[in-house]
Motif scaffolding. Sequence first.
Motif, short mmCIF file in Angstrom:
data_model
loop_
_atom_site.label_atom_id
_atom_site.label_comp_id
_atom_site.label_asym_id
_atom_site.label_seq_id
_atom_site.Cartn_x
_atom_site.Cartn_y
_atom_site.Cartn_z
N GLU A 46 108.86 17.09 26.18
CA GLU A 46 109.15 17.47 25.01
C GLU A 46 110.89 17.33 24.77
OE1 GLU A 46 107.97 21.51 22.33
OE2 GLU A 46 109.63 20.98 23.95
N ALA A 47 111.12 15.46 24.00
CA ALA A 47 112.27 14.89 23.97
C ALA A 47 113.50 15.80 22.88
CB ALA A 47 112.81 13.79 22.86
N PHE A 48 113.41 16.45 22.51
CA PHE A 48 114.26 16.97 21.54
C PHE A 48 113.43 18.37 21.63
CE2 PHE A 48 115.16 12.85 21.27
CZ PHE A 48 116.43 13.18 21.46
N ARG A 49 114.10 19.79 21.68
CA ARG A 49 113.82 21.60 20.48
C ARG A 49 114.70 21.26 19.29
NH1 ARG A 49 111.80 25.90 23.05
NH2 ARG A 49 109.78 25.53 21.55
N PHE A 50 114.54 21.64 18.75
CA PHE A 50 115.21 22.10 17.37
C PHE A 50 114.98 23.46 16.42
CE2 PHE A 50 112.24 18.50 16.25
CZ PHE A 50 111.67 19.04 15.36
N LYS A 51 115.86 24.24 16.45
CA LYS A 51 115.15 25.46 15.31
C LYS A 51 114.71 24.61 13.54
CE LYS A 51 116.18 29.78 16.05
NZ LYS A 51 117.15 31.25 16.43
N GLU A 52 113.51 25.13 13.13
CA GLU A 52 113.41 24.93 11.64
C GLU A 52 112.37 25.76 11.45
OE1 GLU A 52 111.60 20.79 10.65
OE2 GLU A 52 109.75 22.20 11.12
N ASP A 53 112.90 26.58 10.05
CA ASP A 53 112.04 27.97 9.19
C ASP A 53 112.52 29.02 10.38
OD1 ASP A 53 111.68 26.34 7.42
OD2 ASP A 53 109.76 25.84 7.98
N GLY A 54 113.44 29.07 11.25
CA GLY A 54 113.58 30.14 12.45
C GLY A 54 112.66 30.02 13.38
N ALA A 55 112.25 29.48 13.85
CA ALA A 55 110.88 29.05 14.56
C ALA A 55 111.77 27.95 15.96
CB ALA A 55 110.30 28.93 14.74
N TRP A 56 111.51 27.85 17.36
CA TRP A 56 112.13 26.60 18.14
C TRP A 56 111.33 25.78 17.61
CZ3 TRP A 56 116.12 24.72 19.33
CH2 TRP A 56 117.56 25.66 19.51
N ARG A 57 111.04 24.54 17.55
CA ARG A 57 110.28 23.26 17.50
C ARG A 57 110.70 22.05 18.43
NH1 ARG A 57 106.72 25.41 13.88
NH2 ARG A 57 107.93 26.11 11.07
N GLY A 58 109.06 20.96 18.64
CA GLY A 58 109.55 20.65 19.93
C GLY A 58 109.15 19.24 19.45
N ILE A 59 109.55 18.06 19.90
CA ILE A 59 109.24 16.44 19.86
C ILE A 59 108.51 15.72 21.50
CG2 ILE A 59 110.45 15.28 19.28
CD1 ILE A 59 109.16 13.71 17.41
N THR A 60 107.32 15.31 21.14
CA THR A 60 107.16 14.58 22.34
C THR A 60 107.63 13.26 22.52
OG1 THR A 60 105.08 13.24 22.11
CG2 THR A 60 105.23 15.90 23.37
N ARG A 61 108.00 12.28 23.57
CA ARG A 61 108.57 11.24 23.39
C ARG A 61 107.95 10.60 23.39
NH1 ARG A 61 112.48 11.12 28.22
NH2 ARG A 61 113.70 12.83 28.47
N SER A 62 106.19 10.39 23.40
CA SER A 62 105.26 9.67 22.88
C SER A 62 105.26 9.72 21.07
CB SER A 62 103.96 9.86 23.70
OG SER A 62 103.48 11.07 23.01
N ASP A 63 105.25 11.14 20.93
CA ASP A 63 105.56 10.90 19.26
C ASP A 63 106.95 10.14 18.85
OD1 ASP A 63 103.48 12.09 18.98
OD2 ASP A 63 103.86 14.26 19.15
N LEU A 64 108.28 10.58 19.67
CA LEU A 64 109.61 10.10 19.17
C LEU A 64 109.61 8.97 19.25
CD1 LEU A 64 112.41 11.08 18.61
CD2 LEU A 64 112.71 10.27 21.31
N LEU A 65 109.00 7.86 19.68
CA LEU A 65 109.07 6.98 19.33
C LEU A 65 108.20 6.20 18.60
CD1 LEU A 65 109.88 4.13 21.41
CD2 LEU A 65 107.40 3.77 22.76
N GLU A 66 107.46 6.60 18.48
CA GLU A 66 106.53 6.42 16.89
C GLU A 66 106.88 6.44 15.73
OE1 GLU A 66 103.58 4.78 16.06
OE2 GLU A 66 104.11 4.46 18.73
N ARG A 67 108.65 7.37 15.51
CA ARG A 67 109.25 7.73 15.02
C ARG A 67 109.97 6.93 14.61
NH1 ARG A 67 109.61 14.45 12.77
NH2 ARG A 67 107.92 14.85 13.73
N VAL A 68 110.44 6.53 15.75
CA VAL A 68 111.59 5.78 15.81
C VAL A 68 111.40 3.59 15.50
CG1 VAL A 68 112.97 3.72 17.61
CG2 VAL A 68 112.56 6.54 17.80
N ARG A 69 109.44 3.36 15.70
CA ARG A 69 109.28 2.57 15.96
C ARG A 69 109.25 2.74 13.75
NH1 ARG A 69 106.06 -0.86 19.08
NH2 ARG A 69 106.36 0.02 21.66
N ASP A 70 108.55 3.95 13.66
CA ASP A 70 108.52 3.67 12.11
C ASP A 70 110.49 3.40 11.30
OD1 ASP A 70 105.61 4.12 11.55
OD2 ASP A 70 105.64 6.47 11.72
N LEU A 71 110.87 4.08 11.52
CA LEU A 71 112.22 4.02 11.24
C LEU A 71 112.49 3.06 10.96
CD1 LEU A 71 114.13 5.53 9.47
CD2 LEU A 71 115.35 6.00 11.20
N ALA A 72 112.33 1.85 12.37
CA ALA A 72 113.04 0.77 12.50
C ALA A 72 112.11 -0.58 11.52
CB ALA A 72 113.15 0.33 14.35
#
Length: 651
Positions: A46-72
């Motif tokens: 997991e790269a990051f964890r964050f609270k969403e709708d009262g629960a902690w959620r996370g995103i893996t580094r591979s998923d993070l990189l895909e989102r960075v590519r999409d945003l770029a």
Amino acid sequence: MTAETGRRAAPETIVREGYAATPFEVPTGTIVQLLLEGCADFPKREAFRFKEDGAWRGITRSDLLERVRDLAAGLETLGMGQGDRLAILSDNRLGWALADYAIACRGAVSVPVYPVLPANQVQYLLADSGARLVFVSDAEQRDKVLSVRDQLPDLDVIVVFDNVDPDEQQGITTLQEVLRHGADARVAGEAGTDFDEVAARCRPEDLLTILYTSGTTGAPKGVMLTHANLFHDVEASLIALPLREATRALSLLPLSHIFERMLDYALFRAGVTIAYAESIQAVPDNLVEIRPHVVASVPRLYEKIHARVMAASGIRGMLVDWAVGVGEAWADDTLAGRTPPLGVRIQHALADRLVFSKLRERTGGELEFFISGGAPLSADIARFFYAAGVLILEGYGLSETSPVTNVNTPENMRLGTVGKPIPGTEIRLAEDGEILVRGPQVMKGYYNLPEATDAAIEDGWFHTGDIGAIDADGFLTITDRKKELLVTANGKNIAPAPIEQAIKADRFVQEVVMVGDRMPYTVLLVVPDFDALEPWARSNGVAAEGRRALIEHAGVQEKIRAEVFGRLERLARYETPKKIALLERPFTIESGELTPTQKVKRRVVVERYAATIEALYDTDDDVIAEVVSPRQTFADEDPSDGERPEPETEA
């Protein structure tokens, strides 16, 4: 280097009189490289964890990189490219990191903006940087930008992290929309196809970010930091600090603050999972929920924890006082390299079980160390935590130095200092005691201010504006700000910072400002810690309704007088303040008395309480309550007015 098994041994520090350096060939690189390597080395973590709708959620580094590519790719479809300035006006959240990395991967320049700033100051920063796009966290920040939109001719697009209704006419869209457009464009081969090429084209000397100092006087200055500046500080910090792959960190300082941003880069590269605190108010709960191993904060967090522990009353208060006394005796021997006497060790073990273990539980129970920066940390506070089994590593640096230049480490620590220079860094004292820094982390310069750049950097040495001392082992101690030294009417030079620091260690004091330049003696403006003072007043039969009545009560004034002056018994006569004014209202960012990094704006406070200060010199009383009600905000003031600020200490 791998984070857990490949940590390099810290090099030796060279020390001469007024000079300390830690020579080392620190690798150079880019933040894009850091992102790609951090994802490749730990793809499933997991790269990051964050609270969403009262629960902690996370995103893996591979998923993070895909989102960075999409945003770029999405930024590409919006026409954003190399050298464009793109601002981020948001609290800490996943969107902040996505935007930051995507901006870097497009070869653009990020401009972080503190979300607590009022609209006119946001306008100044966006206009000065020429930002073409601004990411904002929510509708409130969107509306802040819209209120000054007609004064931002360069601004084309507002991207909102929260889901709000887009408005093409005003150039408003959402992060989800930009991500979707980017993903579609990548599939169609219309954008994002050159992501790897653009990433590879990024050079260490390229500008990464323009970071505006919050400043304690005058207009903010845009500090230009390159990829190489931040990359060096990341690599050097990873050499100095023990960060392991399987570590959790809680991120609570604003990412607009270079201290937290650089540290998060280092944590990411080391394979650490970073959890974003929901808010400052939620930090106590988040500590228990996340059970972090590493947390960075400004000293105010540690001061509040200390004050809360020391506020205990009755039998519990007596137990805490005993435990702290035992703990400090144990700490003094241990820090001096001595084995504490058997009786002290036995008592300390009991104190740990009855008191200190409870404190550690409130930090989550797995904390390996805190990191302190942004302002001086009281040695007494650091010793208290050390006695409680909680290690605080204090460091030092400025926005202009990316920021870290010095840091204490678990293996090499001296309370009351900010540690030795990090690898690749030189520290030198000028004739007047000013700290000068030379190293790869020193900024490229101030944006559009060549004269200010030339004044700040001479022969490669950056002038910090801080006064300090270097001991025989290379540990640096900060004694004061160069421009904040007080010179009394008798010609005596007085450094207010260590005196204020000693007073703030008292559990009944929240803030203190020492004034008295060109006056016959110095005086103090004191904001009591009402969370400690009000229970004391009730238990001592003080009948006072409200804080105003409380600070006007003779018994309360005598209590604060005894607490404050009791902290100053070791001062020379000419250094000792003579009088105290008690202030009803704490200093705040919103009222303009604190910077976004929680440092007191001395000039603002002195101007605002001018009548109170004058009254102190006109009375025979040792303690008075404030005599005027200060203005509530400086939000309507133009941040471009006044002199340009000196460098701002960040770490």
